[in-house]
Design a protein around this motif. Structure first.
Motif, short mmCIF file in Angstrom:
data_model
loop_
_atom_site.label_atom_id
_atom_site.label_comp_id
_atom_site.label_asym_id
_atom_site.label_seq_id
_atom_site.Cartn_x
_atom_site.Cartn_y
_atom_site.Cartn_z
N PRO A 98 -99.99 -25.76 23.80
CA PRO A 98 -101.27 -24.72 23.56
C PRO A 98 -102.01 -24.72 24.55
O PRO A 98 -102.12 -25.73 25.50
CB PRO A 98 -101.73 -25.12 22.01
CG PRO A 98 -101.70 -26.77 22.35
CD PRO A 98 -100.33 -26.90 23.17
N SER A 102 -107.14 -25.87 22.63
CA SER A 102 -106.83 -25.51 21.32
C SER A 102 -107.03 -27.01 20.43
O SER A 102 -106.90 -27.99 20.87
CB SER A 102 -105.27 -25.34 21.27
OG SER A 102 -104.65 -25.40 20.11
N GLU A 112 -100.36 -20.53 18.42
CA GLU A 112 -101.28 -21.14 19.07
C GLU A 112 -100.76 -21.56 20.38
O GLU A 112 -101.39 -21.83 21.34
CB GLU A 112 -101.49 -22.38 18.23
CG GLU A 112 -102.74 -23.28 18.81
CD GLU A 112 -104.01 -22.42 18.72
OE1 GLU A 112 -103.92 -21.53 17.80
OE2 GLU A 112 -105.05 -22.75 19.31
#
Length: 126
Positions: A98, A102, A112
């Motif tokens: 990600p 994140s 994500e």
């Protein structure tokens, strides 16, 4: 960050494989990493994830106790050790990362992840 997954192959039921995910960047330790898998005709699903330092891991219920995710930040590599393999583990396995910003709370969510490796195929034969 560019990711490259490897280590897949054909294995019998009950066997083991270790997948590797090699990253291109020295800042690899700034990314958490996840493994996902996609069986033929099915959607891609979360398998396991590891935090930036490697101190926190999270697994899908279907692999808990059989798979172990780990990382070596000095080698820019994440591993997925898969033991006691079952036919239902047959899939293409992808590693992904990600964005650096994140949070850990969404680590199992496909949406994500921004960076994906090319996938490595695992076939478990009975």
């Amino acid at each position: 960050v560019q990711l490259q997954a490897s280590g897949g192959g054909l294995v019998q039921v009950g066997g083991s494989l270790r997948l590797s995910c090699a990253a291109s960047e020295r800042t690899f330790s700034s990314y958490s990493v996840g493994w996902f898998r996609q069986a033929p005709g099915k959607e891609r699903k979360f398998v396991a994830a590891i935090s930036r330092s490697g101190s926190i891991t999270y697994y899908a219920d279907s692999v808990k106790g059989r798979f172990t995710i780990s990382r070596d930040n000095a080698r820019n590599t994440v591993y997925l050790q898969m033991n006691s393999l079952k036919p239902e583990d047959t899939a293409v396995y992808y590693c992904a990362a990600p964005p650096q910003t994140s949070g850990w709370g969404t680590v199992a969510q496909l949406y994500e992840y921004e960076y994906w490796g090319q996938g490595t195929e695992v076939t478990v034969s009975s």
